[in-house]
Design a protein around this motif. Structure first.
Motif, mmCIF file in Angstrom:
data_model
loop_
_atom_site.group_PDB
_atom_site.id
_atom_site.type_symbol
_atom_site.label_atom_id
_atom_site.label_comp_id
_atom_site.label_asym_id
_atom_site.label_seq_id
_atom_site.Cartn_x
_atom_site.Cartn_y
_atom_site.Cartn_z
ATOM 1 N N ALA A 138 0.792 -1.232 0.000
ATOM 2 C CA ALA A 138 0.000 0.000 0.000
ATOM 3 C C ALA A 138 0.822 1.279 0.000
ATOM 4 O O ALA A 138 0.317 2.333 -0.397
ATOM 5 C CB ALA A 138 -0.947 0.000 1.202
ATOM 6 N N ASP A 139 2.081 1.209 0.418
ATOM 7 C CA ASP A 139 2.897 2.419 0.513
ATOM 8 C C ASP A 139 3.628 2.775 -0.774
ATOM 9 O O ASP A 139 4.343 3.772 -0.813
ATOM 10 C CB ASP A 139 3.929 2.266 1.642
ATOM 11 N N VAL A 140 3.500 1.962 -1.811
ATOM 12 C CA VAL A 140 4.175 2.226 -3.086
ATOM 13 C C VAL A 140 3.131 2.168 -4.202
ATOM 14 O O VAL A 140 2.661 1.097 -4.562
ATOM 15 C CB VAL A 140 5.299 1.204 -3.366
ATOM 16 N N LEU A 141 2.780 3.329 -4.762
ATOM 17 C CA LEU A 141 1.686 3.382 -5.731
ATOM 18 C C LEU A 141 2.145 3.294 -7.184
ATOM 19 O O LEU A 141 1.325 3.334 -8.088
ATOM 20 C CB LEU A 141 0.881 4.668 -5.524
ATOM 21 N N CYS A 142 3.434 3.142 -7.396
ATOM 22 C CA CYS A 142 3.958 3.015 -8.755
ATOM 23 C C CYS A 142 3.327 1.801 -9.440
ATOM 24 O O CYS A 142 3.258 0.716 -8.857
ATOM 25 C CB CYS A 142 5.475 2.849 -8.703
ATOM 26 N N PRO A 143 2.857 1.966 -10.683
ATOM 27 C CA PRO A 143 2.251 0.822 -11.379
ATOM 28 C C PRO A 143 3.263 -0.230 -11.827
ATOM 29 O O PRO A 143 2.888 -1.367 -12.119
ATOM 30 C CB PRO A 143 1.556 1.469 -12.584
ATOM 31 N N LEU A 144 4.538 0.145 -11.895
ATOM 32 C CA LEU A 144 5.556 -0.791 -12.347
ATOM 33 C C LEU A 144 5.800 -1.892 -11.315
ATOM 34 O O LEU A 144 5.612 -1.689 -10.112
ATOM 35 C CB LEU A 144 6.865 -0.059 -12.627
ATOM 36 N N SER A 145 6.235 -3.029 -11.779
ATOM 37 C CA SER A 145 6.553 -4.134 -10.889
ATOM 38 C C SER A 145 7.767 -3.796 -10.032
ATOM 39 O O SER A 145 8.686 -3.113 -10.474
ATOM 40 C CB SER A 145 6.850 -5.398 -11.693
ATOM 41 N N ALA A 146 7.746 -4.268 -8.796
ATOM 42 C CA ALA A 146 8.856 -4.058 -7.880
ATOM 43 C C ALA A 146 8.995 -5.269 -6.980
ATOM 44 O O ALA A 146 8.037 -6.037 -6.781
ATOM 45 C CB ALA A 146 8.642 -2.789 -7.054
ATOM 46 N N ALA A 147 10.184 -5.444 -6.422
ATOM 47 C CA ALA A 147 10.484 -6.654 -5.661
ATOM 48 C C ALA A 147 9.663 -6.774 -4.386
ATOM 49 O O ALA A 147 9.127 -7.848 -4.084
ATOM 50 C CB ALA A 147 11.979 -6.694 -5.330
ATOM 51 N N ILE A 148 9.550 -5.693 -3.617
ATOM 52 C CA ILE A 148 8.871 -5.778 -2.325
ATOM 53 C C ILE A 148 7.385 -6.146 -2.477
ATOM 54 O O ILE A 148 6.909 -7.091 -1.824
ATOM 55 C CB ILE A 148 9.046 -4.476 -1.526
ATOM 56 N N PRO A 149 6.609 -5.457 -3.315
ATOM 57 C CA PRO A 149 5.210 -5.874 -3.456
ATOM 58 C C PRO A 149 5.052 -7.264 -4.064
ATOM 59 O O PRO A 149 4.105 -7.985 -3.720
ATOM 60 C CB PRO A 149 4.590 -4.789 -4.344
ATOM 61 N N THR A 150 5.969 -7.650 -4.936
ATOM 62 C CA THR A 150 5.862 -8.990 -5.530
ATOM 63 C C THR A 150 6.168 -10.058 -4.490
ATOM 64 O O THR A 150 5.516 -11.109 -4.449
ATOM 65 C CB THR A 150 6.792 -9.116 -6.744
ATOM 66 N N ALA A 151 7.131 -9.784 -3.618
ATOM 67 C CA ALA A 151 7.418 -10.707 -2.522
ATOM 68 C C ALA A 151 6.233 -10.797 -1.571
ATOM 69 O O ALA A 151 5.955 -11.862 -1.006
ATOM 70 C CB ALA A 151 8.666 -10.270 -1.769
ATOM 71 N N GLU A 152 5.512 -9.690 -1.390
ATOM 72 C CA GLU A 152 4.316 -9.716 -0.540
ATOM 73 C C GLU A 152 3.298 -10.718 -1.074
ATOM 74 O O GLU A 152 2.607 -11.389 -0.295
ATOM 75 C CB GLU A 152 3.701 -8.316 -0.457
#
Length: 303
Positions: free
Chosen positions: A60-74
């Motif tokens: 929820a703290d990163v609104l960038c539409p691009l893929s990133a490691a932290i949300p993907t790990a979530e």
């Protein structure tokens, strides 16, 4: 023994149905309203990009539409938590994203891309180049690669796991989120009886959990990991290590339900804007379903 009453659960349910993100509502409905895991996955996949990674505020703290490691790990953590099918194509796509995006930096992946700075984000996600290895999110990614990946992903996962265990066994710093990721790695490897797990690894894992668990309830308004951040069920193999702090953690939770019937996060962006208020609301839903699930696991909800 204190419990969440039926009335409190009903108030919380009303809030979740009207205020929570559809994704967190799907988890709630699975736990309490006869919902399905398919709906959890359906809502999760709305955040998955074509490269397999997650973006657009899944964390929820990163609104960038691009893929990133932290949300993907979530998404991996959530798959474990709700026992989702890790042989499915969406999960394979996550592993493919991590394999294809691995970088020549000390920790294999940056937490979020530089481009994320062009979108609203929490101040603690300001971009900083990685200079040292840490297991967040490498360890949970390694766990998924080793257990569910292709041969090449298993090879990469084992390489990462070796770095994780080198740190685990050392006296170098290992923070709370690092430890949470290492815990996921150890738990997944235990399930497949991996030879990587030894008495020394288990002893060091317990040491790290205790080092990062706050047992001082007076600090729980701040950002500290409590026993229930590392133990979500009395069946946890780590339960005996932290059980002396569990009752007071439940007391704190039950004493701090807000006027809306849910919980306020113990962190904020430090600014007041439409976006930050929406993010806080998203976190309220995330925290509500996470804590309610733990209360349910411990038999702390009135029947």
């Amino acid at each position: 023994m204190r419990i969440l009453t039926k009335e409190q659960l009903n108030i919380m349910n009303d809030w979740m149905q009207t205020k929570a993100r559809p994704y967190d509502r799907a988890k709630w409905n699975y736990l309490f309203n006869g919902g399905s895991k398919d709906t959890i996955i359906e809502e999760m996949l709305k955040y998955q990009n074509g490269d397999g990674g997650m973006g657009s505020g899944f964390e929820a703290d990163v609104l960038c539409p691009l893929s990133a490691a932290i949300p993907t790990a979530e998404a991996i953590f959530q798959a474990y938590e709700y026992e989702l099918d890790c042989s499915s194509e969406w999960f394979k796509a996550i592993l493919s994203y991590f394999e294809k995006s691995v970088q020549d930096i000390p920790k294999y992946w940056e937490d979020s891309p530089k481009e994320a700075m062009d979108y609203p984000h929490a101040p603690w996600w300001n971009y900083e180049p990685c200079t040292v290895f840490n297991p967040n999110p490498c360890a949970v990614v390694a766990s998924a690669m080793i257990r569910y990946g292709t041969d090449s992903q298993k090879e990469l996962g084992n390489k990462i796991a070796a770095d994780c265990f080198k740190l685990l066994l050392s006296n170098d710093f290992c923070g709370d989120h690092d430890t949470l990721n290492m815990q996921a790695l150890v738990e997944q490897l235990l399930q497949i009886k991996s030879p990587l797990i030894s008495d020394e690894v288990m002893g060091s894992m317990r040491r790290r959990i205790l080092d990062n668990t706050c047992f001082d309830i007076s600090k729980y308004d701040g950002y500290y990991f409590t026993p229930l951040d590392f133990v979500s069920s009395p069946d946890s193999i780590w339960y005996d290590d932290v059980k002396h702090g569990i009752e007071q953690t439940f007391d704190f939770w039950l004493d701090n339900i807000n006027e809306q019937g849910v919980w306020n996060p113990n962190f904020s962006w430090g600014i007041d804007s439409d976006v930050s208020r929406q993010v806080t609301k998203n976190w309220k839903g995330y925290i509500a379903v996470k804590r309610a699930r733990i209360l349910l696991n411990f038999g702390r909800i009135e029947k």
